[in-house]
Scaffold this motif. Structure first.
Motif, PDB file in Angstrom:
ATOM      1  N   ASP A 141       3.347 -41.412 -10.282  1.00 33.22           N
ATOM      2  CA  ASP A 141       3.745 -41.457  -9.122  1.00 33.22           C
ATOM      3  C   ASP A 141       2.777 -41.626  -8.723  1.00 33.22           C
ATOM      4  N   ALA A 142       2.167 -43.254  -8.039  1.00 28.86           N
ATOM      5  CA  ALA A 142       0.794 -43.645  -8.159  1.00 28.86           C
ATOM      6  C   ALA A 142      -0.005 -42.514  -6.777  1.00 28.86           C
ATOM      7  N   LYS A 143       1.045 -42.873  -5.938  1.00 29.02           N
ATOM      8  CA  LYS A 143       1.040 -42.312  -4.492  1.00 29.02           C
ATOM      9  C   LYS A 143       0.527 -40.829  -4.232  1.00 29.02           C
ATOM     10  N   LYS A 144       1.624 -39.966  -5.678  1.00 29.99           N
ATOM     11  CA  LYS A 144       0.184 -38.413  -5.444  1.00 29.99           C
ATOM     12  C   LYS A 144      -0.430 -38.442  -6.320  1.00 29.99           C
ATOM     13  N   VAL A 145      -0.958 -39.500  -7.458  1.00 27.21           N
ATOM     14  CA  VAL A 145      -1.695 -38.883  -8.322  1.00 27.21           C
ATOM     15  C   VAL A 145      -2.938 -39.536  -7.253  1.00 27.21           C
ATOM     16  N   SER A 146      -3.017 -40.765  -6.069  1.00 26.70           N
ATOM     17  CA  SER A 146      -3.619 -40.713  -5.317  1.00 26.70           C
ATOM     18  C   SER A 146      -4.829 -39.743  -4.324  1.00 26.70           C
ATOM     19  N   ASN A 147      -3.242 -39.462  -4.185  1.00 26.08           N
ATOM     20  CA  ASN A 147      -3.594 -37.644  -3.017  1.00 26.08           C
ATOM     21  C   ASN A 147      -4.624 -36.934  -3.791  1.00 26.08           C
ATOM     22  N   ILE A 194      -6.411 -37.335  -6.204  1.00 29.15           N
ATOM     23  CA  ILE A 194      -8.351 -37.905  -6.425  1.00 29.15           C
ATOM     24  C   ILE A 194      -8.950 -37.648  -4.779  1.00 29.15           C
ATOM     25  N   MET A 195      -7.963 -38.207  -4.075  1.00 30.47           N
ATOM     26  CA  MET A 195      -9.005 -38.583  -2.673  1.00 30.47           C
ATOM     27  C   MET A 195      -8.832 -37.424  -2.466  1.00 30.47           C
ATOM     28  N   GLY A 196      -8.294 -36.656  -2.417  1.00 28.57           N
ATOM     29  CA  GLY A 196      -8.165 -35.096  -1.253  1.00 28.57           C
ATOM     30  C   GLY A 196      -8.800 -34.025  -2.519  1.00 28.57           C
ATOM     31  N   GLU A 197      -8.388 -33.410  -3.752  1.00 29.81           N
ATOM     32  CA  GLU A 197      -8.963 -32.612  -4.406  1.00 29.81           C
ATOM     33  C   GLU A 197      -9.873 -32.684  -5.137  1.00 29.81           C
TER      34      GLU A 197
END
Ligand SMILES: [Zn+2]
Length: 480
Positions: free
Chosen positions: A344-350, A352-355
Motif C-alpha cells: 500500500d504505497a499511500k500508507k507507506v508514504s504517510n 515515511i513523511m510523518g513518523e
C-alpha cells in the motif's frame, strides 16, 4: 507612494566530489582523520611538485553537468586563482576561469505548486582549501590559528546559477534540487554538516517591475537549509531598509552569524582582476571528445523529476508526496524497499513523511542513517492491519524501534501493547465512562454528537491507548 521591492538571488554551490583520492594527488579524501595526515608534497604545495589530474574528477563533473542539463565544453582548461589565504599553501587555487567544463544548464524547481526553471550559468572543477581552526570562540578574539590541510586538494565542483530566484523559498527549493541531483548521480554525498555541500548567495533588491539590477552583496557561511532561508530573508530586509533610509547598499562579502541571526560585513567584494587569474601552466588543457561524454551519459540514473513522475503515474501517489519522497534518493529507495513487503504505497508514504521524517529531523539524521529497516516498518504496518495494535500505539512502537533497533513484534510483546479487542473487557470500561460522565451523556443525547469523541478519549485513556477504537465506538453507540 509605497514602492514594492523584489529580490534577485543567484546561488553558488560548492560540492565535494566523492572520489577516493584528491584532484591532483593520490591522498585520501576521507572526512576527518588526525590533522595533516591525508597530505603529501603535492597538496602541501611544496616547491618542485607537479599536479596530475585525477581523471575520475572529470567523469564526476561531466556526470553532474549532464544531470543539470549543461552543455559540455570540448575544450576547457585550468587556471590559477591567486590570493593569500593560509588554508591554501600554494597561495593560489587551481580552478577554472574563462573556459569551464560545463555551461548553460538549468533545473526546474517547484514553489507553491508552480514550476519554475532556474538557469545554471556554469559548473567548473576546482580544488578545496584546508581548514583553519581558531583557538577560542571567534576569529577576532583568537590568539592563534591552526591549519589542517587534510581537505586541501579534495575535488569540488562549483555550480553557479543565473540570478533567477526571487525569494528565500525559491533559493531553498533550488538548493534542495541541486542536492537531490548530486545525490542521485552519486557524485557527492552532500553532507552539509561535514561541509561537503556549501552555498553562497548573491542578493540584491530592486523596485518591482524594473530591469536594472541593484548592488549585490554576497552572503557566505550558510551551512543548513534553515540558515540559507533565514539569511536570505534577513539580507533582503536589510537592503530594503538601507534604500528606504536613503543609504546605499555596498558591494561586499557578508557572513551569516547563525547564533545572532544577523549578517555581518566580512570584506569588500573582490573583482576577478583582484585574483590575477592566469592559465595553470602545469596542466594541459582538457579535451573531451563525444565518446567520453556519451560514455558518462549512459551512466546517468533516473533523476528526481522522472522518479517523481513514476511515483505519481505507477503508484498513484499525490504530487506532493511524490515530491517530498523523491527529494531524497535514500527516501525514495526506502519507499521502494518497503513496498516489497507491504504494497500500500499511500500508507507507506504517510509513515515515511510523518513518523520517519519527524524522528530523523529530531535526531539530525539523514535518511540513509534511518535505524528502522524498510522491512521492519512493513512489519509494523501489518501488525496494525491485523488489529494487534492501534494506530496510536503503532506510533509509540515506531519511535521505540527507531531508538532501540528492536522489531515491532518484540516491543509489542515485551510491553504488552496488544490492542484490546475483547468485547466484554471493553464493555466494562465503556460502562464506567458512561457512569462517570453524566454531563457528556446528557450532551450527546441532547444532540451534541461531539460528546461521544470525549468519551472515546476517556476509554482510550483508561486503557493507555490500547483499546480498539472501532470497537469502542460501536459499544458506545449501542449503550447511549
Ligand atoms: Zn596529496
Amino acid at each position: 507612494m509605497i514602492i514594492e521591492y523584489e529580490a534577485v538571488i543567484g546561488l553558488e554551490v560548492h560540492a565535494e566530489l566523492k572520489t577516493n583520492s584528491k584532484i591532483f594527488c593520490a591522498c585520501s579524501t576521507e572526512f576527518g582523520g588526525d590533522p595533516n595526515t591525508h597530505v603529501c608534497p603535492v597538496c602541501l604545495g611544496l616547491p618542485g611538485v607537479l599536479p596530475v589530474l585525477n581523471k575520475e574528477v572529470v567523469d564526476y563533473a561531466l556526470k553532474a553537468g549532464l544531470a543539470l542539463n549543461c552543455q559540455i565544453a570540448e575544450y576547457s582548461k585550468f587556471d590559477r586563482k591567486n590570493y593569500f589565504y593560509p588554508d591554501l599553501p600554494k597561495a593560489y587555487q587551481v580552478s577554472q576561469y574563462d573556459l569551464p567544463i560545463c555551461e548553460h544548464g538549468y533545473l526546474d524547481i517547484e514553489v507553491d505548486g508552480k514550476t519554475k526553471r532556474i538557469g545554471i550559468t556554469r559548473l567548473h572543477m576546482e580544488e578545496d582549501a584546508g581548514k583553519l581552526v581558531h583557538q577560542g570562540t571567534a576569529i577576532v578574539e583568537s590568539n592563534s590559528s591552526l591549519v589542517d590541510y587534510n581537505r586541501t586538494g579534495v575535488p569540488l565542483v562549483e555550480i553557479v546559477s543565473e540570478p533567477d530566484m526571487r525569494s528565500a523559498e525559491e533559493a531553498k527549493a533550488y538548493l534542495e534540487k541541486v542536492k537531490a541531483i548530486l545525490q542521485y548521480t552519486e557524485v557527492s554525498d552532500c553532507k552539509m554538516q561535514e561541509g561537503s555541500l556549501r552555498c553562497d548567495a548573491n542578493i540584491s533588491v530592486r523596485p518591482k517591475g524594473t530591469e536594472k539590477l541593484g548592488t549585490k552583496a554576497e552572503l557566505k557561511n550558510m551551512n543548513s537549509f534553515k540558515a540559507l532561508q533565514k539569511a536570505i530573508e534577513y539580507e533582503i530586509a536589510r537592503q530594503i531598509e538601507l534604500i528606504e533610509d536613503g543609504e546605499k547598499v555596498v558591494q561586499e562579502t557578508r557572513s551569516w552569524d547563525e547564533n545572532k541571526g544577523i549578517s555581518v560585513s566580512l570584506r569588500s567584494k573582490e573583482e576577478a582582476h583582484d585574483y590575477r587569474y592566469f592559465p595553470e601552466p602545469d596542466l594541459v588543457p582538457l579535451v573531451i571528445d563525444k565518446q567520453w561524454v556519451e560514455r558518462i551519459r549512459a551512466t546517468l540514473p533516473e533523476l528526481p523529476d522522472d522518479r517523481k513522475q513514476r511515483l505519481v503515474n505507477e503508484l498513484g501517489l499525490p504530487e506532493y508526496d511524490a515530491a517530498v519522497i523523491t527529494g531524497s534518493k535514500d527516501l525514495a529507495d526506502y519507499l521502494d524497499r518497503c513496498l516489497e513487503y507491504y504494497p500500500d504505497a499511500k500508507k507507506v508514504s504517510n509513515w515515511i513523511m510523518g513518523e520517519l521524517l519527524r524522528l530523523l529531523n529530531n535526531s539530525n539524521m539523514e535518511p540513509a542513517e534511518a535505524p528502522v529497516e524498510p522491512k521492519e516498518m512493513a512489519e509494523l504496518l501489518k501488525l496494525m492491519d491485523k488489529g494487534t495494535i492501534s494506530g496510536t500505539i503503532a506510533k509509540q512502537v515506531f519511535e521505540e524501534m527507531f531508538n532501540t533497533g528492536k522489531s515491532a513484534a518484540e516491543i509489542v510483546a515485551a510491553k504488552g501493547l496488544e490492542q484490546i479487542s475483547d468485547q466484554s473487557e471493553l464493555e466494562k470500561i465503556v460502562e464506567k465512562v458512561i457512569t462517570d460522565n453524566p454531563q457528556s451523556v446528557a450532551d450527546y443525547r441532547g444532540g451534541k454528537k461531539q460528546a461521544a469523541g470525549f468519551m472515546v478519549g476517556q476509554v482510550m485513556k483508561a486503557t493507555r491507548g490500547k483499546a480498539n477504537p472501532k470497537l469502542v465506538n460501536e459499544l458506545l453507540q449501542k449503550k447511549l
